[in-house]
Enzyme design. Structure first.
Site, PDB file in Angstrom:
ATOM      1  N   HIS A   1      55.104  57.200  46.507  1.00 42.88           N
ATOM      2  CA  HIS A   1      55.641  58.532  46.785  1.00 42.88           C
ATOM      3  C   HIS A   1      56.937  58.697  46.017  1.00 42.88           C
ATOM      4  O   HIS A   1      57.781  57.804  45.999  1.00 42.88           O
ATOM      5  CB  HIS A   1      55.882  58.695  48.288  1.00 42.88           C
ATOM      6  CG  HIS A   1      56.809  59.824  48.618  1.00 42.88           C
ATOM      7  ND1 HIS A   1      56.559  61.118  48.217  1.00 42.88           N
ATOM      8  CD2 HIS A   1      57.990  59.849  49.279  1.00 42.88           C
ATOM      9  CE1 HIS A   1      57.552  61.889  48.630  1.00 42.88           C
ATOM     10  NE2 HIS A   1      58.427  61.142  49.271  1.00 42.88           N
TER      11      HIS A   1
ATOM     12  N   CYS B   1      56.241  63.256  53.823  1.00 44.82           N
ATOM     13  CA  CYS B   1      56.097  62.470  52.588  1.00 44.82           C
ATOM     14  C   CYS B   1      54.843  61.601  52.569  1.00 44.82           C
ATOM     15  O   CYS B   1      54.287  61.327  51.504  1.00 44.82           O
ATOM     16  CB  CYS B   1      57.327  61.596  52.375  1.00 44.82           C
ATOM     17  SG  CYS B   1      58.848  62.549  52.172  1.00 44.82           S
TER      18      CYS B   1
ATOM     19  N   ASN C   1      61.389  65.390  44.312  1.00 40.51           N
ATOM     20  CA  ASN C   1      60.559  64.952  45.432  1.00 40.51           C
ATOM     21  C   ASN C   1      59.759  66.146  45.932  1.00 40.51           C
ATOM     22  O   ASN C   1      60.313  67.080  46.506  1.00 40.51           O
ATOM     23  CB  ASN C   1      61.462  64.393  46.540  1.00 40.51           C
ATOM     24  CG  ASN C   1      60.680  63.910  47.753  1.00 40.51           C
ATOM     25  OD1 ASN C   1      59.489  64.172  47.888  1.00 40.51           O
ATOM     26  ND2 ASN C   1      61.365  63.229  48.655  1.00 40.51           N
TER      27      ASN C   1
END
EC number: 2.3.1.180
Length: 336
Positions: A263, A115, A293
């Site tokens: 993020h 991430c 995501n």
């Protein structure tokens, strides 16, 4: 010494939209359950046979970024590719991009920081440019999660979250040290590595021959695992810390932030950070609602969309921040 600045942005997402209602046909879940916990309404998943791979999506995003940068592909001096879902176990997708873009034999580096991968990649590019080693660096974040998810009720806690896509940025030299990337800040805490992980295949515990030999349909080691509550609690702390670290390094205040691009892990995390820093809606950009995501791709996709929509303008202070598997986290402070 130079600064580096972003001169081109691009992204690519597959055409195939998968809504929360679509997922109810695969597992015991609901639109309400998913939105309440994650804020996600839909995501993009690559259709098998479409030709979209992690590197192919990265190439598509890179072509847009290079065109917008106003440079020729052969002006690229170095390639950095951030992903947790490479086409092959080895080699990494950076060399595939070099081949598919038909760029001369420049170096290619792969970043495996999940991430926070794009922020890490941006930091590496920034420092290469600062030292004068390279002039134009292409940084890509791309992920193809959907082929590796457990799309049953057993895996719903993870599989509803993730989407596929790619984003890219071209960085170049900036002689004015008050502009461009002002600083980057990177951290890790490996003691929590297995709280958000995919164990197999890996040389440490379970390699392909172990999986084949056991032939165990209940083996979950090759599906992603996430301790959701633990990750959430750590994320909100580390996000706050690394944003403040960047602001303090550059003698900035919270009210100096024109745009925060977090993020896109979970809308609830972004909302928590927004509330803590008392930022207005137009100071934070979220698109997890429609993409899910996308891990290393989430910041460059969101950054590109925010720029395309005119939400980022010359002179703005832009903050990028990410937290994820590893645990690894980081931030970048940019004067646009």
């Amino acid at each position: 010494m130079y600064n580096s600045k972003i001169i081109g942005l691009g992204y690519y997402v597959p055409d195939n939209v998968v809504t929360n209602d679509d997922l109810t046909k695969l597992m015991d879940t609901s639109d309400e359950w998913i939105q309440e916990r994650t804020g996600i309404k839909e995501r993009r998943w690559v259709k098998p046979g479409s030709g979209d791979t992690t590197s192919a999506m990265g190439v598509k995003a890179a072509k847009v970024a290079i065109e917008r940068a106003g440079i020729d592909k052969d002006d690229i001096d170095f390639i950095i590719f951030a992903t947790l879902s490479p086409d092959y176990y080895f080699p990494g997708p950076g060399v595939t991009v070099q081949k598919e873009l038909d760029i001369k034999t420049v170096g290619a580096l792969d970043v495996r920081n999940q991430c926070s991968g794009f922020v890490y990649g941006l930091s590496v590019a920034d420092n290469f440019i600062k030292t004068g080693m390279y002039k134009n660096v292409l940084v890509i974040g791309s992920e193809l999660h959907s082929h590796g998810l457990d799309k049953t009720t057993r895996g719903r806690g993870v599989s509803v979250i993730f989407g596929d896509g790619a984003g890219a940025a071209v960085l170049t030299r900036e002689e004015d040290n008050s502009k461009g990337i002002l600083s980057t800040h990177l951290h890790s805490q490996g003691e929590h590595a297995e709280e958000l992980s995919l164990i197999a295949p890996g040389m440490g515990k379970r390699w392909v021959n172990d999986i084949i030999a056991d032939n165990n349909p209940d083996d979950e080691s090759y599906y992603p695992y996430m301790n959701g509550q633990f990750v959430f609690k750590n994320a909100v702390v580390r996000f706050s810390e690394v944003i403040m670290e960047g602001l303090m390094k550059n003698k900035l205040q919270v009210n100096d932030i024109d745009m925060l691009i977090p993020h896109q892990a979970n809308l609830r995390i972004a909302q928590f950070i927004q509330k803590k820093f008392q930022l207005e809606d137009d100071q934070v950009f979220n698109n997890i609602q429609k993409y899910g995501n996308t891990t290393a791709a989430s910041i460059p996709i969101a950054l590109t969309e925010a720029w395309e929509q005119g939400k980022i303008k010359e002179g703005d202070t832009v903050v990028l921040a990410a937290f994820g598997s590893g645990f690894t986290w980081g931030s970048a402070i940019i004067k646009w």
